[in-house]
Design an enzyme around this catalytic site. Structure first.
Site, PDB file in Angstrom:
ATOM      1  N   CYS A  52     -43.833   2.914  -3.538  1.00 11.91           N
ATOM      2  CA  CYS A  52     -45.080   3.737  -4.189  1.00 11.91           C
ATOM      3  C   CYS A  52     -46.001   3.024  -5.584  1.00 11.91           C
ATOM      4  CB  CYS A  52     -44.983   5.201  -4.062  1.00 11.91           C
ATOM      5  SG  CYS A  52     -43.607   5.291  -5.721  1.00 11.91           S
ATOM      6  N   GLU A  93     -28.463 -27.708 -15.885  1.00  9.18           N
ATOM      7  CA  GLU A  93     -28.509 -26.536 -15.208  1.00  9.18           C
ATOM      8  C   GLU A  93     -29.491 -26.205 -13.860  1.00  9.18           C
ATOM      9  OE1 GLU A  93     -29.694 -24.513 -18.101  1.00  9.18           O
ATOM     10  OE2 GLU A  93     -27.550 -24.964 -19.558  1.00  9.18           O
ATOM     11  N   GLY A 139     -34.226 -26.478 -13.565  1.00 12.70           N
ATOM     12  CA  GLY A 139     -35.827 -26.189 -13.122  1.00 12.70           C
ATOM     13  C   GLY A 139     -36.703 -26.870 -12.422  1.00 12.70           C
ATOM     14  N   TYR A 183     -33.225 -16.282  -6.724  1.00 18.18           N
ATOM     15  CA  TYR A 183     -34.066 -15.232  -8.179  1.00 18.18           C
ATOM     16  C   TYR A 183     -34.811 -13.515  -7.291  1.00 18.18           C
ATOM     17  CZ  TYR A 183     -33.137 -18.672 -11.086  1.00 18.18           C
ATOM     18  OH  TYR A 183     -32.889 -19.780 -11.942  1.00 18.18           O
ATOM     19  N   TYR A 192     -44.533 -12.105  -9.677  1.00 17.70           N
ATOM     20  CA  TYR A 192     -44.730 -13.869 -10.751  1.00 17.70           C
ATOM     21  C   TYR A 192     -46.553 -14.191  -9.183  1.00 17.70           C
ATOM     22  CZ  TYR A 192     -40.348 -14.067 -12.554  1.00 17.70           C
ATOM     23  OH  TYR A 192     -39.214 -13.648 -12.587  1.00 17.70           O
TER      24      TYR A 192
HETATM   25  N1  LLP Z   1     -31.838 -23.230 -17.313  1.00 18.57           N
HETATM   26  C1  LLP Z   1     -31.852 -22.335 -17.901  1.00 18.57           C
HETATM   27  C2  LLP Z   1     -31.271 -22.321 -19.844  1.00 18.57           C
HETATM   28  C3  LLP Z   1     -32.718 -21.276 -17.701  1.00 18.57           C
HETATM   29  O1  LLP Z   1     -33.152 -20.298 -18.061  1.00 18.57           O
HETATM   30  C4  LLP Z   1     -32.861 -21.583 -16.414  1.00 18.57           C
HETATM   31  C5  LLP Z   1     -33.577 -20.339 -15.439  1.00 18.57           C
HETATM   32  C6  LLP Z   1     -32.131 -21.868 -14.987  1.00 18.57           C
HETATM   33  C7  LLP Z   1     -31.544 -23.252 -16.097  1.00 18.57           C
HETATM   34  C8  LLP Z   1     -32.121 -22.231 -14.048  1.00 18.57           C
HETATM   35  O2  LLP Z   1     -33.549 -22.585 -13.720  1.00 18.57           O
HETATM   36  P1  LLP Z   1     -33.837 -23.119 -12.246  1.00 18.57           P
HETATM   37  O3  LLP Z   1     -33.301 -24.345 -11.508  1.00 18.57           O
HETATM   38  O4  LLP Z   1     -33.166 -22.079 -11.451  1.00 18.57           O
HETATM   39  O5  LLP Z   1     -34.981 -23.268 -11.700  1.00 18.57           O
HETATM   40  N2  LLP Z   1     -37.315 -15.321 -11.916  1.00 18.57           N
HETATM   41  C9  LLP Z   1     -37.818 -16.448 -11.720  1.00 18.57           C
HETATM   42  C10 LLP Z   1     -37.008 -17.441 -12.402  1.00 18.57           C
HETATM   43  C11 LLP Z   1     -36.761 -17.414 -13.901  1.00 18.57           C
HETATM   44  C12 LLP Z   1     -35.676 -18.582 -14.277  1.00 18.57           C
HETATM   45  C13 LLP Z   1     -34.883 -18.505 -15.754  1.00 18.57           C
HETATM   46  N3  LLP Z   1     -34.053 -19.443 -16.002  1.00 18.57           N
HETATM   47  C14 LLP Z   1     -37.981 -16.498 -10.597  1.00 18.57           C
HETATM   48  O6  LLP Z   1     -38.085 -15.749  -9.829  1.00 18.57           O
HETATM   49  O7  LLP Z   1     -39.334 -17.548 -10.110  1.00 18.57           O
END
Ligand code: LLP
Length: 443
Positions: free
Chosen positions: A373, A303, A269, A402, A347
């Protein structure tokens, strides 16, 4: 204004001028690795133009050095505290990047059996893998149980029952961690917030202690941890710290109850700066988690996805048209669109876009759009952009996470190639898909 933008709307752009001014950015460790030079934009020592000339555009280019830096900063901040970094494969699971992270000592967080298999093909052992996901099928749960992955992060009492039955049927015990929902607002974009009561993720923290006590008595389950993930692109430490404190307090109670837990998994996150607004330092983030965990005698797992690979990638695109319409709007049309980079359409996400070799001249407000398009196929609105001409190479920043993974083949557009740069060397790590690749599944 810029700070408010970062806190309340994550990377949605509210201030285009500030967003464009590269020099106003808070310096990041990897900034020096992806930068403009008098000879044009470089990824480490490799000119973006050289990769574009070899692979064509659109194409993704990643910096191995930036990935190493980001990983090591997180890792080092844990100090002597036992910890595990489970890189979130969903951010980018291109094999070369996953192997690079494995070499650094990372483990993985997989969100589908496809990602579990990618991890195994990259040399990870089942015990390096945590398996998460809000709707795991019976086939997925069975495979995770029989592989004996490090932890299956469980999302509901029903899933616990199913896992128990599957494990008993296979004569094994499944290692499970309970994903709790702490009802904490990540203050991120609503589409990527997961820690509120009305989000579909996890079980209410209030029932977690009872549920884990119950898990410990099941024949098919071994509770190994508690898990939380309240969202992505979180740009203040406060919600992350509060979620960590809540889950650490729960873990402490469970340990005191005699449940032999192994770890607390704080999820991912941590946000990155897409627009120059300040974001928390990775080391401060980890130290806040360590402080929240206090004396609870468990391994601390995280994570992270975006914070490791996000800033390490650029998307290279070529200007295919420049058109002026009544009212003075200038459209700069690229050969990359929402099929290659979906985040702006999905987003309203902001990514810096810059010419690889800026031409002299005053910036002009421009809409930078793709060739698809759909009117949502727009990367930026009213972006101050120095003069551009058809054929110019453009750099779209911070797309390592992403980006490629969300690509689609809409309009029969083959997926773009990806290159990995390390110092002055680079290699193609995924070739461009061909129309034949696309059509070979069809009968
Ligand atoms: N752990 C879990 C359970 C998750 O659902 C996620 C991301 C992460 C770890 C990794 O989170 P990060 O450190 O990358 O914030 N497509 C969206 C982001 C979706 C994130 C989904 N879960 C975007 O492009 O912003």
């Amino acid at each position: 204004m810029r700070r408010a933008a970062a806190q309340n709307t994550t990377d949605i752009r509210l201030d285009p001028a500030a967003s464009f001014t590269v020099s106003s950015r808070v310096p990041a460790v990897n900034e020096a690795l992806l930068q403009h030079t008098p000879d044009g934009f470089h990824v480490e020592s490799v000119p973006a133009a050289a990769v574009a000339a070899a692979l064509g555009t659109p194409c993704y280019v990643y910096s191995a050095g930036a990935i190493r830096d980001a990983y090591r900063r997180l890792d080092a901040a844990f100090g002597a505290r036992p910890h595990a970094i489970h890189y979130a494969l969903k951010a980018n699971s291109t094999l070369a990047l996953v192997r690079l992270l494995r070499g650094l000592g990372s483990r993985v967080d997989a969100n589908s059996i496809g990602e579990v298999d990618v991890a195994l093909r990259c040399g990870f052992q089942p015990r390096d893998i945590v398996f998460t996901g809000v709707g795991k099928s019976t086939a997925e749960l069975t495979r995770a149980v029989t592989l004996d992955v490090h932890a299956i992060n469980v999302e509901s009492p029903g899933e616990l029952d199913r896992l128990d039955q599957i494990a008993i049927a296979h004569g094994v015990r499944a290692r499970v961690a309970l994903r709790v929902n702490p009802d904490i607002d990540a203050r991120s974009h609503p589409h990527i917030s997961t820690g509120l009561r009305d989000n579909k993720f996890g079980v209410p923290i209030a029932i977690a202690r009872t549920l884990i006590g119950d898990m410990a008595r099941r024949r098919g389950l071994v509770p190994v941890g508690v898990h939380v993930h309240i969202g992505s692109q979180i740009t203040t430490l406060d919600p992350l710290t509060r979620a960590a404190e809540a889950v650490a307090a729960l873990a402490g109670e469970l340990v005191a109850d005699g449940v032999p837990l192994e770890q607390i998994d704080f999820g991912g996150g941590l946000g990155i700066s897409y627009d120059g607004a300040p974001v928390p330092d990775a080391g401060d983030y980890v130290r806040a988690l360590v402080a929240a965990a206090g004396a609870v005698p468990l391994v601390l797992a995280i994570e992270p996805g975006r914070s490791i690979v996000g800033p390490a990638g650029v998307l290279l695109a070529t200007v295919v048209d420049v058109k002026h319409v009544a009212g003075g709007r200038r459209f700069v049309v690229l050969d990359a669109g929402m099929t290659e980079l979906m985040r702006p359409a999905l987003y309203g996400a902001f990514h810096r876009i810059e010419p690889a070799a800026p031409r002299p001249g005053a910036p002009e407000l421009s809409d930078v759009v793709g060739p698809i398009c759909e009117s949502t196929d727009r990367f930026a609105r009213d972006l101050p952009l120095t003069p551009v001409e058809v054929g110019d190479l453009m750099v779209i920043r911070d797309v390592g996470a992403y980006g490629a993974v969300l690509g689609s083949t809409y309009l029969r557009r083959p997926l773009p190639p990806e290159a990995l740069v390390d110092g002055d060397a680079w290699s193609t790590v995924r070739r461009r898909q061909t129309l034949d690749d696309l059509l070979q599944l069809e009968c």
